[in-house]
Every structure is written in C-alpha cells, then in structure tokens.
Scaffold this motif. Sequence first.
Motif, PDB file in Angstrom:
ATOM      1  N   THR A  64       0.857  -1.196   0.000  1.00  0.00           N
ATOM      2  CA  THR A  64       0.000   0.000   0.000  1.00  0.00           C
ATOM      3  C   THR A  64       0.886   1.237   0.000  1.00  0.00           C
ATOM      4  O   THR A  64       1.679   1.435   0.948  1.00  0.00           O
ATOM      5  N   PHE A  65       0.798   2.034  -1.033  1.00  0.00           N
ATOM      6  CA  PHE A  65       1.578   3.273  -1.030  1.00  0.00           C
ATOM      7  C   PHE A  65       1.110   4.161   0.122  1.00  0.00           C
ATOM      8  O   PHE A  65      -0.099   4.302   0.372  1.00  0.00           O
ATOM      9  N   ALA A  66       2.068   4.765   0.809  1.00  0.00           N
ATOM     10  CA  ALA A  66       1.734   5.568   1.983  1.00  0.00           C
ATOM     11  C   ALA A  66       0.808   6.731   1.622  1.00  0.00           C
ATOM     12  O   ALA A  66      -0.104   7.068   2.382  1.00  0.00           O
ATOM     13  N   PHE A  67       1.019   7.348   0.471  1.00  0.00           N
ATOM     14  CA  PHE A  67       0.194   8.518   0.142  1.00  0.00           C
ATOM     15  C   PHE A  67      -1.282   8.157   0.018  1.00  0.00           C
ATOM     16  O   PHE A  67      -2.156   9.004   0.204  1.00  0.00           O
ATOM     17  N   VAL A  68      -1.572   6.887  -0.280  1.00  0.00           N
ATOM     18  CA  VAL A  68      -2.962   6.448  -0.437  1.00  0.00           C
ATOM     19  C   VAL A  68      -3.732   6.559   0.883  1.00  0.00           C
ATOM     20  O   VAL A  68      -4.950   6.747   0.885  1.00  0.00           O
ATOM     21  N   VAL A  69      -3.019   6.452   2.010  1.00  0.00           N
ATOM     22  CA  VAL A  69      -3.709   6.463   3.302  1.00  0.00           C
ATOM     23  C   VAL A  69      -3.574   7.809   4.011  1.00  0.00           C
ATOM     24  O   VAL A  69      -3.869   7.917   5.209  1.00  0.00           O
ATOM     25  N   ASP A  70      -3.156   8.844   3.279  1.00  0.00           N
ATOM     26  CA  ASP A  70      -3.075  10.178   3.870  1.00  0.00           C
ATOM     27  C   ASP A  70      -4.437  10.558   4.470  1.00  0.00           C
ATOM     28  O   ASP A  70      -5.470  10.395   3.827  1.00  0.00           O
ATOM     29  N   GLY A  71      -4.411  11.034   5.717  1.00  0.00           N
ATOM     30  CA  GLY A  71      -5.643  11.494   6.363  1.00  0.00           C
ATOM     31  C   GLY A  71      -6.460  10.389   7.005  1.00  0.00           C
ATOM     32  O   GLY A  71      -7.511  10.660   7.587  1.00  0.00           O
ATOM     33  N   ARG A  72      -5.972   9.169   6.932  1.00  0.00           N
ATOM     34  CA  ARG A  72      -6.772   8.053   7.439  1.00  0.00           C
ATOM     35  C   ARG A  72      -6.240   7.542   8.784  1.00  0.00           C
ATOM     36  O   ARG A  72      -5.176   7.928   9.239  1.00  0.00           O
ATOM     37  N   SER A  73      -7.027   6.670   9.370  1.00  0.00           N
ATOM     38  CA  SER A  73      -6.724   6.171  10.701  1.00  0.00           C
ATOM     39  C   SER A  73      -6.141   4.761  10.599  1.00  0.00           C
ATOM     40  O   SER A  73      -6.753   3.871   9.998  1.00  0.00           O
ATOM     41  N   ILE A  74      -4.973   4.570  11.194  1.00  0.00           N
ATOM     42  CA  ILE A  74      -4.257   3.292  11.071  1.00  0.00           C
ATOM     43  C   ILE A  74      -4.072   2.680  12.453  1.00  0.00           C
ATOM     44  O   ILE A  74      -3.681   3.380  13.394  1.00  0.00           O
ATOM     45  N   MET A  75      -4.360   1.422  12.552  1.00  0.00           N
ATOM     46  CA  MET A  75      -4.082   0.710  13.803  1.00  0.00           C
ATOM     47  C   MET A  75      -3.069  -0.387  13.548  1.00  0.00           C
ATOM     48  O   MET A  75      -3.225  -1.197  12.621  1.00  0.00           O
ATOM     49  N   THR A  76      -2.037  -0.408  14.382  1.00  0.00           N
ATOM     50  CA  THR A  76      -1.058  -1.490  14.342  1.00  0.00           C
ATOM     51  C   THR A  76      -1.230  -2.315  15.615  1.00  0.00           C
ATOM     52  O   THR A  76      -1.957  -1.922  16.533  1.00  0.00           O
ATOM     53  N   VAL A  77      -0.521  -3.419  15.687  1.00  0.00           N
ATOM     54  CA  VAL A  77      -0.670  -4.277  16.865  1.00  0.00           C
ATOM     55  C   VAL A  77      -0.271  -3.534  18.144  1.00  0.00           C
ATOM     56  O   VAL A  77      -0.796  -3.821  19.229  1.00  0.00           O
ATOM     57  N   GLU A  78       0.617  -2.543  18.013  1.00  0.00           N
ATOM     58  CA  GLU A  78       1.048  -1.795  19.196  1.00  0.00           C
ATOM     59  C   GLU A  78      -0.095  -0.988  19.802  1.00  0.00           C
ATOM     60  O   GLU A  78      -0.027  -0.575  20.963  1.00  0.00           O
ATOM     61  N   GLY A  79      -1.154  -0.733  19.017  1.00  0.00           N
ATOM     62  CA  GLY A  79      -2.264   0.090  19.499  1.00  0.00           C
ATOM     63  C   GLY A  79      -3.401  -0.705  20.110  1.00  0.00           C
ATOM     64  O   GLY A  79      -4.396  -0.118  20.554  1.00  0.00           O
ATOM     65  N   LEU A  80      -3.279  -2.013  20.154  1.00  0.00           N
ATOM     66  CA  LEU A  80      -4.414  -2.829  20.605  1.00  0.00           C
ATOM     67  C   LEU A  80      -4.583  -2.830  22.124  1.00  0.00           C
ATOM     68  O   LEU A  80      -5.699  -2.734  22.630  1.00  0.00           O
ATOM     69  N   ALA A  81      -3.508  -2.992  22.862  1.00  0.00           N
ATOM     70  CA  ALA A  81      -3.623  -3.014  24.323  1.00  0.00           C
ATOM     71  C   ALA A  81      -4.030  -1.627  24.814  1.00  0.00           C
ATOM     72  O   ALA A  81      -3.624  -0.609  24.252  1.00  0.00           O
ATOM     73  N   GLN A  82      -4.860  -1.608  25.838  1.00  0.00           N
ATOM     74  CA  GLN A  82      -5.304  -0.335  26.395  1.00  0.00           C
ATOM     75  C   GLN A  82      -4.940  -0.282  27.876  1.00  0.00           C
ATOM     76  O   GLN A  82      -5.289  -1.196  28.629  1.00  0.00           O
ATOM     77  N   ASN A  83      -4.241   0.772  28.271  1.00  0.00           N
ATOM     78  CA  ASN A  83      -3.834   0.944  29.675  1.00  0.00           C
ATOM     79  C   ASN A  83      -3.121  -0.300  30.215  1.00  0.00           C
ATOM     80  O   ASN A  83      -3.362  -0.727  31.348  1.00  0.00           O
ATOM     81  N   GLY A  84      -2.290  -0.882  29.376  1.00  0.00           N
ATOM     82  CA  GLY A  84      -1.504  -2.028  29.814  1.00  0.00           C
ATOM     83  C   GLY A  84      -2.257  -3.348  29.813  1.00  0.00           C
ATOM     84  O   GLY A  84      -1.710  -4.369  30.215  1.00  0.00           O
ATOM     85  N   VAL A  85      -3.505  -3.326  29.357  1.00  0.00           N
ATOM     86  CA  VAL A  85      -4.306  -4.558  29.324  1.00  0.00           C
ATOM     87  C   VAL A  85      -4.403  -5.031  27.886  1.00  0.00           C
ATOM     88  O   VAL A  85      -4.847  -4.276  26.999  1.00  0.00           O
ATOM     89  N   LEU A  86      -3.990  -6.280  27.643  1.00  0.00           N
ATOM     90  CA  LEU A  86      -4.033  -6.815  26.281  1.00  0.00           C
ATOM     91  C   LEU A  86      -5.465  -6.875  25.757  1.00  0.00           C
ATOM     92  O   LEU A  86      -6.412  -7.059  26.527  1.00  0.00           O
ATOM     93  N   HIS A  87      -5.592  -6.743  24.458  1.00  0.00           N
ATOM     94  CA  HIS A  87      -6.879  -6.963  23.792  1.00  0.00           C
ATOM     95  C   HIS A  87      -7.294  -8.429  23.987  1.00  0.00           C
ATOM     96  O   HIS A  87      -6.427  -9.312  24.122  1.00  0.00           O
ATOM     97  N   ALA A  88      -8.588  -8.683  23.981  1.00  0.00           N
ATOM     98  CA  ALA A  88      -9.093 -10.043  24.211  1.00  0.00           C
ATOM     99  C   ALA A  88      -8.525 -11.039  23.207  1.00  0.00           C
ATOM    100  O   ALA A  88      -8.266 -12.206  23.554  1.00  0.00           O
TER     101      ALA A  88
END
Length: 160
Positions: A64-88
């Motif tokens: 995926t060219f980076a420019f294609v996702v300009d302005g969009r919201s991206i989630m990586t695995v690093e963003g899944l845990a919340q407040n130190g609690v792993l995602h289910a």
Amino acid sequence: MKSMTLSLTINGALRHCEVASSTVLADVLRDTFGLQGCKVACDQGVCGACTVLVDGEPVAACATFAFVVDGRSIMTVEGLAQNGVLHAVQTSFLENSAFQCGFCTSGMILSIVALLRAHPEPDEETIRDWLGGNVCRCTGYGPIVEAVRRVIPAHALEHA
Ligand code: FES
Ligand code: FES
C-alpha cells in the motif's frame, strides 16, 4: 523523486511524516515511527504478515503506497492493548498457544479484530475464509481458529 507530507492518525495519535511517492505504508510504520509489529515477510502483498487496519479494514501495508492512506486512521498491533491490558484476541492467542515463531501473529490478530467487528460470532468456515490471506507456516491454523472461537463469547458480551 517527488516527496509529500502525510498526516496519519496512528493508534489514535495524529502523526506527520515526509515520504517519497513510492514509499509503502509498512516502511513508514516500521522505519519512521518504529512500529515494528508490522512484519514484512513476502513483501508482495500475499502473506498477510504486514496486515494493519486502515479505518478498521485489514490492509497489506507492504503493498500500500503511503500517500494512499493520507488522512486516514491506522491501527497497528502496538495500538491494541489499552492501559496495559491486552486486547481479548491477544489474550486468547496466549492462552491457546496460537503462535510459534510469531512472525504472522500481529497481522493475524489484526485480521481477527476486523473479523469480529464484521462477524461478531463467526463459525469455523467464516474464520478460515476470513484468514485466507494470512499465512502461518508454524501452527497448522488449528490453535488460531481455537483462539478465535474462545474469544467469541467474551467479544459478544462486550458488544451486547
Ligand atoms: S509482507 Fe505484506 S503481505 Fe506479505
Ligand atoms: S507462528 Fe510462525 S508463521 Fe505463524
């Protein structure tokens, strides 16, 4: 080579970066922002190791060219845990030994997060179909399917 400035929301935070027109999203995530949970294996858009979510949809970041996702919201695995609690889904992977080398795992988990949003209570056929683009060389897929099946009740309650 032409360059441009992108504004991306990555794991909930607005980030900016300068990229060449040929830069792919995986390189931005890994090299610019240090998010190396986005793994690159085939580098051809076929194995799913580099899967991230773009506006909630699974995308192969290596293709995926980076420019294609300009302005969009991206989630990586690093963003899944919340407040130190792993995602289910992460917890279920641990509890069901759904990984060995781990190279496919972050992409697999993000695909499953998207699966459970689209199909809160998927049957085994739906799980296997959905994960058709995520290759695992180690597990034989059985433990991964089991991890999804076991997270389904908790996920269904969360979204009741
Ligand atoms: S590394 Fe991107 S699909 Fe294989
Ligand atoms: S755990 Fe090794 S490729 Fe899936």
